[in-house]
Design a protein around this motif. Structure first.
Motif, PDB file in Angstrom:
ATOM      1  N   ALA A  43       0.522   5.201   3.053  1.00 30.96           N
ATOM      2  CA  ALA A  43      -0.012   3.841   3.038  1.00 30.96           C
ATOM      3  C   ALA A  43       0.667   2.982   4.103  1.00 30.96           C
ATOM      4  O   ALA A  43       0.013   2.154   4.765  1.00 30.96           O
ATOM      5  CB  ALA A  43       0.158   3.216   1.660  1.00 30.96           C
ATOM      6  N   ALA A  86      -6.712  -6.864  -1.911  1.00 29.46           N
ATOM      7  CA  ALA A  86      -6.141  -6.192  -0.745  1.00 29.46           C
ATOM      8  C   ALA A  86      -7.241  -5.705   0.194  1.00 29.46           C
ATOM      9  O   ALA A  86      -7.109  -5.801   1.422  1.00 29.46           O
ATOM     10  CB  ALA A  86      -5.268  -5.023  -1.196  1.00 29.46           C
ATOM     11  N   THR A  97      -6.039  -6.612  -7.943  1.00 23.86           N
ATOM     12  CA  THR A  97      -5.118  -6.562  -6.810  1.00 23.86           C
ATOM     13  C   THR A  97      -5.684  -5.726  -5.676  1.00 23.86           C
ATOM     14  O   THR A  97      -5.648  -6.130  -4.504  1.00 23.86           O
ATOM     15  CB  THR A  97      -3.758  -5.991  -7.257  1.00 23.86           C
ATOM     16  OG1 THR A  97      -3.134  -6.907  -8.157  1.00 23.86           O
ATOM     17  CG2 THR A  97      -2.835  -5.768  -6.075  1.00 23.86           C
ATOM     18  N   VAL A  98      -6.207  -4.545  -5.991  1.00 21.20           N
ATOM     19  CA  VAL A  98      -6.753  -3.673  -4.955  1.00 21.20           C
ATOM     20  C   VAL A  98      -7.964  -4.320  -4.282  1.00 21.20           C
ATOM     21  O   VAL A  98      -8.130  -4.241  -3.058  1.00 21.20           O
ATOM     22  CB  VAL A  98      -7.119  -2.291  -5.547  1.00 21.20           C
ATOM     23  CG1 VAL A  98      -7.820  -1.423  -4.511  1.00 21.20           C
ATOM     24  CG2 VAL A  98      -5.859  -1.586  -6.056  1.00 21.20           C
ATOM     25  N   LEU A 142       0.674  -1.786   0.003  1.00 21.57           N
ATOM     26  CA  LEU A 142       0.821  -2.183  -1.395  1.00 21.57           C
ATOM     27  C   LEU A 142       1.141  -0.990  -2.274  1.00 21.57           C
ATOM     28  O   LEU A 142       0.671   0.125  -2.031  1.00 21.57           O
ATOM     29  CB  LEU A 142      -0.471  -2.815  -1.916  1.00 21.57           C
ATOM     30  CG  LEU A 142      -0.800  -4.245  -1.497  1.00 21.57           C
ATOM     31  CD1 LEU A 142      -1.426  -4.256  -0.117  1.00 21.57           C
ATOM     32  CD2 LEU A 142      -1.727  -4.894  -2.495  1.00 21.57           C
ATOM     33  N   SER A 143       1.923  -1.265  -3.324  1.00 20.72           N
ATOM     34  CA  SER A 143       2.117  -0.324  -4.418  1.00 20.72           C
ATOM     35  C   SER A 143       1.794  -1.054  -5.712  1.00 20.72           C
ATOM     36  O   SER A 143       2.060  -2.252  -5.842  1.00 20.72           O
ATOM     37  CB  SER A 143       3.560   0.178  -4.469  1.00 20.72           C
ATOM     38  OG  SER A 143       3.908   0.860  -3.278  1.00 20.72           O
ATOM     39  N   ALA A 159      -6.760   4.157   0.321  1.00 18.15           N
ATOM     40  CA  ALA A 159      -6.065   4.065  -0.964  1.00 18.15           C
ATOM     41  C   ALA A 159      -5.654   5.473  -1.367  1.00 18.15           C
ATOM     42  O   ALA A 159      -6.506   6.352  -1.545  1.00 18.15           O
ATOM     43  CB  ALA A 159      -6.959   3.442  -2.025  1.00 18.15           C
ATOM     44  N   THR A 161       3.139   6.349  -0.587  1.00 13.22           N
ATOM     45  CA  THR A 161       3.609   5.110   0.024  1.00 13.22           C
ATOM     46  C   THR A 161       3.916   5.301   1.499  1.00 13.22           C
ATOM     47  O   THR A 161       3.666   4.399   2.312  1.00 13.22           O
ATOM     48  CB  THR A 161       4.831   4.583  -0.745  1.00 13.22           C
ATOM     49  OG1 THR A 161       4.454   4.385  -2.109  1.00 13.22           O
ATOM     50  CG2 THR A 161       5.321   3.271  -0.173  1.00 13.22           C
ATOM     51  N   THR A 179      -3.025   0.919   0.625  1.00  5.97           N
ATOM     52  CA  THR A 179      -2.401   0.874  -0.697  1.00  5.97           C
ATOM     53  C   THR A 179      -2.173   2.259  -1.280  1.00  5.97           C
ATOM     54  O   THR A 179      -2.900   3.209  -0.980  1.00  5.97           O
ATOM     55  CB  THR A 179      -3.267   0.045  -1.676  1.00  5.97           C
ATOM     56  OG1 THR A 179      -2.557  -0.143  -2.893  1.00  5.97           O
ATOM     57  CG2 THR A 179      -4.583   0.728  -1.971  1.00  5.97           C
ATOM     58  N   SER A 180      -1.153   2.323  -2.102  1.00  3.15           N
ATOM     59  CA  SER A 180      -0.959   3.443  -3.023  1.00  3.15           C
ATOM     60  C   SER A 180      -1.426   2.987  -4.388  1.00  3.15           C
ATOM     61  O   SER A 180      -1.065   1.883  -4.828  1.00  3.15           O
ATOM     62  CB  SER A 180       0.516   3.850  -3.089  1.00  3.15           C
ATOM     63  OG  SER A 180       0.762   4.657  -4.235  1.00  3.15           O
ATOM     64  N   ASP A 190      -1.419 -12.681  -5.794  1.00  5.82           N
ATOM     65  CA  ASP A 190      -1.785 -11.707  -4.771  1.00  5.82           C
ATOM     66  C   ASP A 190      -2.379 -12.384  -3.541  1.00  5.82           C
ATOM     67  O   ASP A 190      -2.077 -12.008  -2.395  1.00  5.82           O
ATOM     68  CB  ASP A 190      -2.790 -10.701  -5.337  1.00  5.82           C
ATOM     69  CG  ASP A 190      -2.207  -9.841  -6.448  1.00  5.82           C
ATOM     70  OD1 ASP A 190      -0.966  -9.725  -6.527  1.00  5.82           O
ATOM     71  OD2 ASP A 190      -2.999  -9.289  -7.240  1.00  5.82           O
TER      72      ASP A 190
END
Length: 321
Positions: free
Chosen positions: A98, A300, A296-297, A276-277, A3, A95, A109-110, A260
């Motif tokens: 990621a 993920a 969300t994170v 992901l962003s 991340a 990004t 993810t970012s 998600d």
């Protein structure tokens, strides 16, 4: 799961400015204290060469060297400063990093990014450079250069605002498929045509939203069955939430989680790595925005773990054979 973050680069904004930059720090600090499977990593800065893959030389030069007109700064929503430049470079760099990590590990993810209103030749709506466009082009260049292959890219943009800049940049590029599910009457008021646009009415709630998303995901699979993507970008905006002051939709936290899960499950089942962003989120109470982004994170990270388990199982099968 890797991340990438850069919230230590703070924009010098006037009092009362509506850009909620503190949410990025709040999100990182949550995972700093409760890291779980996350590997928090400071984002690198994008290079000028990377930016030029998606932006015009004149625009890149104007941002990097402080030549933006007053009108251009107003359209972006930020006054020019060296801090703005550095933060914008880190946004793109996060990004890009990621995307590279997703190709290696399945999911990354970012903790910011999703600057989808930036066009090739201008910024807009708090977006200076288009991080997803730059990262997509950079990953395609790396795939062509090191492996001699064409990397097809899928962009699933579920920010509440249409990804007009991304749609414009990839309008004539059949190697990138863009999908945007957004509030039809919300900003930007002049939409750009994506490969798949789904406009939603004000007040749209969980059930109608998820039905529209299911139909869109089915359409994506059907239209890309012959030439499936090798990498996806997922803009998981928190601004469809019912507590968002700019969103105008009515999704609950449960609805966002279901959203998600659907996207991540489809991509995992399809074998498509995803970067992901966090994209937009402007809660009346920023804690609700951060809660949605934490969710969300975490989802993920669960998908990343499933990717790892599947890869381990495949290696065991190959060893037994």
């Amino acid at each position: 799961m890797l991340a990438f973050h850069y919230d230590n680069h703070v924009l010098p904004l006037p009092p009362g400015h509506r850009f909620p930059q503190s949410k990025y720090r709040m999100l990182r600090e949550h995972f700093l204290h409760t890291p779980g499977p996350l590997r928090l990593t400071v984002a690198p800065a994008a290079t000028e060469g990377e930016l030029l893959l998606a932006h015009t030389p004149d625009y890149v030069d104007a941002v990097l060297h402080g030549h933006l007109s007053s009108a251009a700064q107003r359209e972006i929503g930020f006054p020019w400063s060296e801090a703005m430049v550095e933060r914008s470079l880190r946004s793109v760099g996060a990004t890009v990093a990621a995307a590279r990590a997703a190709l290696a590990e399945g999911v990354a993810t970012s903790l910011a990014g999703g600057t989808h209103h930036a066009y090739a030749d201008k910024g807009s709506g708090f977006c200076v450079f288009n991080d997803v466009a730059v990262a997509a082009r950079q990953m395609q260049a790396e795939a062509a250069g090191t492996q001699g292959r064409l990397l097809r890219v899928l962009v699933i943009d579920l920010d509440v605002h249409q990804g007009n800049g991304t749609a414009s940049i990839f309008r004539d590029d059949d190697t990138v498929f863009t999908c945007s599910l957004h509030g039809e009457k919300n900003f930007p008021f002049r939409k750009e045509p994506s490969d798949l646009d789904v406009g939603l009415p004000d007040g749209c709630g969980d059930a109608d939203y998820l039905a529209a998303l299911d139909a869109a995901l089915d359409d994506i699979r059907r239209r890309l069955v012959t030439y499936p993507p090798g990498l996806a970008f997922y803009l998981a905006g928190a601004d469809p939430h019912e507590g968002d002051r700019l969103g105008r939709l009515k999704l609950t936290h449960a609805g966002l989680a279901a959203r998600d899960e659907r996207v991540l499950r489809m991509l995992r089942d399809w074998g498509v790595p995803v970067a992901l962003s966090m994209a937009g989120g402007y809660g009346h109470d920023l804690r609700t925005t951060v809660q949605a982004q934490v969710q969300t994170v975490e989802l993920a990270a669960q998908s990343w773990a499933a990717w790892g388990a599947a890869a381990c199982g495949q290696r065991m099968k190959e060893s037994a054979a």
